[in-house]
Design an enzyme around this catalytic site. Sequence first.
Site, PDB file in Angstrom:
ATOM      1  N   HIS A   1       0.815  -1.216   0.000  1.00  0.00           N
ATOM      2  CA  HIS A   1       0.000   0.000   0.000  1.00  0.00           C
ATOM      3  C   HIS A   1       0.853   1.271   0.000  1.00  0.00           C
ATOM      4  CE1 HIS A   1       0.011  -0.075   4.585  1.00  0.00           C
ATOM      5  NE2 HIS A   1      -0.009   1.232   4.411  1.00  0.00           N
TER       6      HIS A   1
ATOM      7  N   ASP B   1       1.287  -7.649   2.434  1.00  0.00           N
ATOM      8  CA  ASP B   1       1.357  -6.222   2.111  1.00  0.00           C
ATOM      9  C   ASP B   1       2.804  -5.755   1.917  1.00  0.00           C
ATOM     10  OD1 ASP B   1       0.855  -3.544   1.794  1.00  0.00           O
ATOM     11  OD2 ASP B   1      -0.425  -3.356   3.560  1.00  0.00           O
TER      12      ASP B   1
ATOM     13  N   SER C   1       4.066   2.295   8.374  1.00  0.00           N
ATOM     14  CA  SER C   1       3.855   1.315   7.318  1.00  0.00           C
ATOM     15  C   SER C   1       5.164   1.110   6.573  1.00  0.00           C
ATOM     16  CB  SER C   1       2.796   1.800   6.342  1.00  0.00           C
ATOM     17  OG  SER C   1       1.540   1.496   6.843  1.00  0.00           O
TER      18      SER C   1
HETATM   19  N1  ARG Z   1      -4.862   0.420   7.895  1.00  0.00           N
HETATM   20  C1  ARG Z   1      -3.615   0.548   7.197  1.00  0.00           C
HETATM   21  C2  ARG Z   1      -3.122   1.989   7.251  1.00  0.00           C
HETATM   22  O1  ARG Z   1      -3.629   2.755   8.011  1.00  0.00           O
HETATM   23  C3  ARG Z   1      -3.702   0.053   5.799  1.00  0.00           C
HETATM   24  C4  ARG Z   1      -4.437   0.942   4.860  1.00  0.00           C
HETATM   25  C5  ARG Z   1      -4.414   0.468   3.441  1.00  0.00           C
HETATM   26  N2  ARG Z   1      -5.402  -0.571   3.189  1.00  0.00           N
HETATM   27  C6  ARG Z   1      -6.740  -0.357   2.989  1.00  0.00           C
HETATM   28  N3  ARG Z   1      -7.538  -1.372   2.828  1.00  0.00           N
HETATM   29  N4  ARG Z   1      -7.261   0.850   2.911  1.00  0.00           N
HETATM   30  O2  ARG Z   1      -2.526   2.587   6.400  1.00  0.00           O
HETATM   31  N1  GLU Z   2      -1.317   1.345   7.682  1.00  0.00           N
HETATM   32  C1  GLU Z   2      -0.673   2.391   8.416  1.00  0.00           C
HETATM   33  C2  GLU Z   2       0.290   3.234   7.573  1.00  0.00           C
HETATM   34  O1  GLU Z   2       0.147   3.360   6.415  1.00  0.00           O
HETATM   35  C3  GLU Z   2       0.050   1.788   9.549  1.00  0.00           C
HETATM   36  C4  GLU Z   2      -0.969   1.346  10.479  1.00  0.00           C
HETATM   37  C5  GLU Z   2      -1.068   2.259  11.651  1.00  0.00           C
HETATM   38  O2  GLU Z   2      -1.720   3.309  11.568  1.00  0.00           O
HETATM   39  O3  GLU Z   2      -0.445   1.867  12.638  1.00  0.00           O
HETATM   40  O4  GLU Z   2       1.162   3.883   8.048  1.00  0.00           O
END
Ligand code: ARG
Ligand code: GLU
Length: 730
Positions: free
Chosen positions: A87, A223, A660
């Site tokens: 991502h 991921d 991330s």
């Molecule tokens: N929760 C993770 C973050 O905050 C992954 C986000 C990307 N994935 C998604 N399904 N939107 O970035």
């Molecule tokens: N998915 C989040 C990011 O893109 C990391 C997850 C979190 O917020 O800890 O940084």
Amino acid sequence: MTKRNILLPILIFFLSLNGLRAGEGMWLPQLLQALNEGDMQTMGMKLTAEQIYSVNQGSLKDAIVHFGGFCTAEVISKEGLILTNHHCGFSAIQEHTTLEDNYLRDGFWATDKKDEKMNPDLFAKFIVRIDDVTDMILKGVKSKMTKEERQSVIDKNIQAAQKAANKESYQDVEIKPFFKGNQYFQFISVSYPDVRLVGAPPSSIGKFGADTDNWEWPRHTGDFSLFRIYSDANGLPAQPNAKNIPLKPKHSLPISLDGVEEGDFSMVFGFPGRTNEYLSASAVEQIMTVTDPARIAIRDKSLKIIDGYMRADEAIKIKYASKFASTANGWKKWIGEVQGLEKTNALGKKRAYEAEFNKRLKTSKKKFPKEYKTLISELDNVYAEMAPYALAANYQSEVTSRNVELLRVAGLMKRLTDAFDNNGAAGFNGFKGRLTGYLEGFYKDYSPMVDQDVFAALMEMYVTNLDAKYVSETVRKATMPHDNDYSKWAASMYKSTKFTDKAAVEKIFSMKPEAAVAAIKEDPAYQLIIDMQSHYNSVVAPTYDKLQTRVEDLMRVYMQAQMDVYTDKKFFPDANSTMRVTYGKIEGYEPRDAVIYKNKTYLDGMVAKYVPGDYEFDLPKKLLELEANKDYGVYSETVNGEQKVPVCFLGSNHTTGGNSGSPAIDASGNLIGLNFDRVWEGTMSDINYDRRICRNIMVDARYILFIIDKYAGAGSLIEEMELVHPKKGK
Ligand code: ARG
Ligand code: GLU
């Protein structure tokens, strides 16, 4: 009371606090030696702080990069190969994707360096050195100064310090405030602008589970993506150029093939974005009862509408997939945040902490500044006064800039006419150029039908849920000519505005600036946004901004006060996109009564979630075959006598957005996994970390290797890496 009796309750308070808090903290790498080394070693770490951060010799920090400024990545080969999340690499992968070469759908693997793909907008930034420059930056600052006077002294000092910084010409210097402006650190860094795409799994692996599984455990998402940093012939940064060579890094992380077990030490090294761990109880209460619920309710409405259309219409599903994902990402996180804050009694804990703070001020023999005494009550007062403004501000931004797309476009049109009003035809044409590119992408993924429904629902919420004085009269009366029906108002608005139609906007853009501006100013959506913005700017913004400035001033003092009063507590600065180390253990957790989550998932569990053809849970045939044939290479482990490929695991490392792509590192400095998410129950760790339910989610390094090697057949990439067996002593 004897001294012992006084201390005992305090001691118990802190013991209980510390017991729950182990794992908490995003620490500055250059301060580990002073603050954390002993603790980390007690938890099982075999490294010294000097091996993690050193200015003089290669250390772990030299393998960590800020990836494009929004994610983290780490060097995993002597030839500059770096690993980050799928991502995080997503837009780069998307850039190179065409209908014929659909890398998003099918994945991409460059097994030869000449096939690697350049990305002009990406960069990888290494941190060379971190210095405390507090004395220099706060020189001449007096406590009596106004905020503006204070800031102007600080700005001058920062400029002077940046000029004086001891660095090479190709290095950068950045000075940032910490602990709410009580300390300043300088970061010397080097950024490489030639970062090429090397590998990415298909989205069915890299994004497996998509929004349904996002923020959730158990998780089975692979991921990850691979890039490579290039330098000039001397190893220095150079713009993307075919003549550049793969970077020879100062350090690259060996990768452990031995896997993880409950209780193992782990640390996560990266660039966390933003946290708020030192808020007053009143601030936390405002998040829980005002701002989060408002944002959740608005997005709830708009997501439901969009979801309804996406389920019924394949074309809309494709158009809205990415927008839906990003809106849902915040929405789901805030729901988890409020629930987590409630469940862990964050408010009660904050109040106890504040009561103890005030008590210590009264009973301590030390002389504290007089202003400390009133801090908590002043913060309470400011937040109480702020609540309706905060609600209005959140409604304004969620409705006009985030969820109603027509209003977002109308806001951009307003900036276009401003450009004309301020700088004439030149200003107009300049902004039009930028806008044209944006609108190209916007209309490709836009459905006026969906947006019209969102408009109707959200404008109704806006008028109903905000105090009448924060809503302009025009907006309050807007439905009167439409039988007081928001759908009818929406229908009339979407029928008469030109902004929903690409061709109509192109036609306006083809006119001479004066005529175009006149046409834009006539548009009802333009008139609506002007009205909403000017009402906001005259009725909400002045007070809201003033109160926020007041909070900033109070928080600077309260932060210092907490450090002066709680001398028995170790403080870490809130995240601000600078390099940090966080450490904890590999561990599962109990999300609710009688439910226990284990710390690891496996490939057979992923296959069990498989839904053929589904846009979230489909799987590539090749992966299903590998699983069916148990063709695992060296990447499996024995579970109850059976071979299984691990996919994801959990740890109590304190992470946030920006982490991330951060490496999960074992006790001896080897890569064991790749951070990419947190569990839903623990997203309140940005405000109130609680060891019991705060967990970060990582992809197991062996799963990454399994996909590269067995799934993609990109063995040449594996050969670059250093694979090790730390648990077997190799
Ligand atoms: N929760 C993770 C973050 O905050 C992954 C986000 C990307 N994935 C998604 N399904 N939107 O970035
Ligand atoms: N998915 C989040 C990011 O893109 C990391 C997850 C979190 O917020 O800890 O940084």
